[in-house]
Design an enzyme around this catalytic site. Structure first.
Site, PDB file in Angstrom:
ATOM      1  N   SER A 259      -2.999  -7.450   3.471  1.00  0.00           N
ATOM      2  CA  SER A 259      -1.956  -8.389   3.055  1.00  0.00           C
ATOM      3  C   SER A 259      -2.613  -9.707   2.661  1.00  0.00           C
ATOM      4  O   SER A 259      -3.834  -9.838   2.691  1.00  0.00           O
ATOM      5  CB  SER A 259      -0.984  -8.632   4.206  1.00  0.00           C
ATOM      6  OG  SER A 259      -1.632  -9.414   5.198  1.00  0.00           O
ATOM      7  N   LYS A 260      -1.766 -10.672   2.340  1.00  0.00           N
ATOM      8  CA  LYS A 260      -2.278 -11.973   1.907  1.00  0.00           C
ATOM      9  C   LYS A 260      -3.176 -12.600   2.972  1.00  0.00           C
ATOM     10  O   LYS A 260      -4.066 -13.386   2.653  1.00  0.00           O
ATOM     11  CB  LYS A 260      -1.106 -12.916   1.622  1.00  0.00           C
ATOM     12  CG  LYS A 260      -0.462 -12.614   0.295  1.00  0.00           C
ATOM     13  CD  LYS A 260       0.554 -13.670  -0.087  1.00  0.00           C
ATOM     14  CE  LYS A 260       1.396 -13.162  -1.240  1.00  0.00           C
ATOM     15  NZ  LYS A 260       2.826 -13.272  -0.984  1.00  0.00           N
ATOM     16  N   ARG A 261      -2.916 -12.245   4.228  1.00  0.00           N
ATOM     17  CA  ARG A 261      -3.740 -12.782   5.308  1.00  0.00           C
ATOM     18  C   ARG A 261      -5.213 -12.476   5.089  1.00  0.00           C
ATOM     19  O   ARG A 261      -6.090 -13.167   5.577  1.00  0.00           O
ATOM     20  CB  ARG A 261      -3.340 -12.116   6.634  1.00  0.00           C
ATOM     21  CG  ARG A 261      -2.262 -12.808   7.393  1.00  0.00           C
ATOM     22  CD  ARG A 261      -2.080 -12.193   8.769  1.00  0.00           C
ATOM     23  NE  ARG A 261      -2.086 -10.728   8.756  1.00  0.00           N
ATOM     24  CZ  ARG A 261      -3.044  -9.989   9.293  1.00  0.00           C
ATOM     25  NH1 ARG A 261      -4.085 -10.545   9.855  1.00  0.00           N
ATOM     26  NH2 ARG A 261      -2.966  -8.664   9.255  1.00  0.00           N
TER      27      ARG A 261
END
Ligand code: GLU
Length: 507
Positions: A259-261
């Site tokens: 994910s963006k994390r």
């Protein structure tokens, strides 16, 4: 043998950027189509009008083109199954809903949200699965039609068959879901007041896949639990159920869903960083697939097309690995024509204010940029690292160089001062910007005999005085770049070897 041409589709929702997972789905579909001589369709799933945006659709198509994934039917190219945007196909879905109602394969459900909520709460309390009780299933056709005619809002539900729902998955084999886990799924959500109900994803995707004659549905495994509902819809219409292939999830290095994390994961951001499309395509292909009988890892798009088989896609999750993407990018950067590299890299230097507008590039500056890039190419992971690596060429900062601890140690040695003085005497006698690598080599040999310094003791002080660091690219390549650069007409003036040493000794 293929008795029917394979037809696959990529069906993104234009609600955001194209990310790694979806791009891999698109690529596998494309490779499968090209490998089997079939067709690849692009369909835009924009029924969520609030979240869908034209700019996302445009960006998506640009990203696909950048990756080299062309489509045979879809927006922009059209084709016999147009329109290819779901928002333009609402009439088609409505006709199909009427057909299902007429054939009693589906029924109107007048249950209100409150009633459904109460049903769910009871199921939870009694530790039962939270599936629809089927209350409106039993309504007579007359009562159902009458209540609808009176304007009572209703959803349309599929009458789920009385047998398990089965399909074949090319990645997972035979898959079966008990019909009870599916209950009677909603096909069209209840419209408020007189508003026409909105058809749901599972329904429109099935109608479209069937009408567009899709033979293989290749998509992320987040859709696996939707598939039995879709199978039931195919059956209700009497349509042939296609083959499926559900691709495993992509994980980050911590083995959590990517994910963006985990940093940049959009195709647009990879492009901005200077990852080459051929590197990304190669990388995405390996994210869950491997060629037969080998450990080979570099494949051009043509090679992938020849080798790619859906049967060799693994069901276990793939872990996104930056080091491998960089390794592939370095591989392709080294194979890229210098002119193309210069063209791609220009924007980074222009943004830094070191090169003029790209359109105004003179042939000399272009050729020079090519040689500059070749200096840094051996250690380049992505093109946007160039300005930082080449910073010392454009801006030479002797104070910072002298302040560096490691440099101080080098410069503090007994011979360093002698070496630098000897070098300054020689470069000071040459015309600024004219030193050749041969000249430089001859000087270093002379300085070696004159001072007795050799190896590091000889080269490190000179390198610090010219570049600010005791290690860096080969002098043979670097010197012409600095000297030619110092004679070019650029937004920043590049100091020549002579100017560098003079400045350094004054600092
Ligand atoms: N629009 C859906 C998505 O982006 C498509 C899923 C499918 O391929 O069926 O997830």
């Amino acid at each position: 043998m293929q008795d029917q041409k394979t037809r696959v589709r990529f069906a993104p929702s234009p609600t955001g950027l194209l990310h790694v997972g979806n791009a891999r789905t698109a690529l596998y579909n494309w490779l499968f189509a090209r490998h089997t001589g079939g067709q690849f369709l692009l369909r835009i799933e924009d029924t969520d009008l609030e979240r869908s945006e034209a700019r996302h659709e445009a960006q998506l198509m640009e990203d696909l083109r950048w990756l080299g994934l062309d489509w045979d039917e879809g927006p922009g190219v059209e084709g016999p199954h147009a329109p290819y945007r779901q928002s333009e196909r609402l009439g088609i879905y409505r006709e199909h809903t009427e057909r299902l109602l007429r054939e009693e394969k589906a029924y109107r459900c007048f249950c209100t949200n409150e009633e459904l909520e109460a049903e769910r709460a009871r199921a939870v309390a009694e530790h039962r699965a939270q599936v629809y009780s089927g209350r409106c299933r039993a309504l007579s056709a007359e009562e159902s039609a009458e209540r609808a005619a009176l304007g009572e809002p209703f959803a349309v539900r599929l009458r789920i068959p009385d047998h398990p729902l089965r399909f074949h998955d090319m990645v997972r084999g035979e898959v079966e879901f008990a019909q009870e886990t599916v209950s009677d799924p909603i096909l069209v959500r209840s419209g408020s007041g007189n508003a026409v109900g909105v058809p749901v994803y599972n329904y429109v995707v099935t109608v479209d896949d069937a009408l567009m004659e899709i033979t293989h549905v290749v998509r992320g495994d987040d859709h696996l639990s939707n598939t039995p509902k879709q199978v039931a819809i195919y059956e209700a219409f009497g349509w042939k159920v296609p083959e499926f292939a559900h691709l495993s999830t992509i994980l980050g290095s911590d083995r959590e869903r990517l994910s963006k994390r985990h940093g940049a994961t959009s195709i647009a951001s990879f492009r901005e960083m200077g990852i080459l499309p051929e590197a990304l395509v190669n990388y995405l292909a390996l994210l869950g697939w491997g060629a037969e009988g080998g450990t080979r890892e570099t494949f051009t798009q043509d090679e992938l097309t020849r080798e790619f088989k859906l049967e060799r896609v693994t069901a276990s999750p793939a872990v996104f690995d930056w080091a491998k993407l960089h390794w592939l990018n370095r591989h392709y950067l080294k194979q890229t024509e210098p002119a193309r590299l210069a063209d791609l890299a220009w924007a980074y230097f222009e943004k830094a204010g070191w090169l003029p507008e790209q359109g105004k590039a003179s042939p000399e500056v272009l050729a020079w940029l090519e040689s500059l890039i070749s200096v840094f190419l051996p250690s380049l992971d992505q093109l946007d690292q160039l300005p930082e690596k080449a910073q010392f060429i454009f801006h030479f900062d002797p104070e910072t160089a002298r302040a560096d601890e490691e440099n101080t140690t080098v410069l503090g040695s007994a011979s360093a001062e002698k070496v630098l003085a000897a070098f300054a005497a020689r470069v000071g006698g040459a015309e600024s910007g004219s030193v050749t690598p041969e000249q430089f080599k001859a000087w270093m040999n002379e300085i070696k005999s004159e001072t007795g310094a050799k190896g590091k003791d000889l080269f490190h002080p000179v390198r610090i005085a010219l570049t600010g660091a005791h290690s860096g690219p080969e002098f043979d390549k670097l010197i012409p770049v600095i000297e030619t650069g110092s004679r070019l007409d650029l937004p920043v003036l590049i100091p020549s070897l002579r100017e560098r040493v003079e400045k350094f000794l004054r600092a």
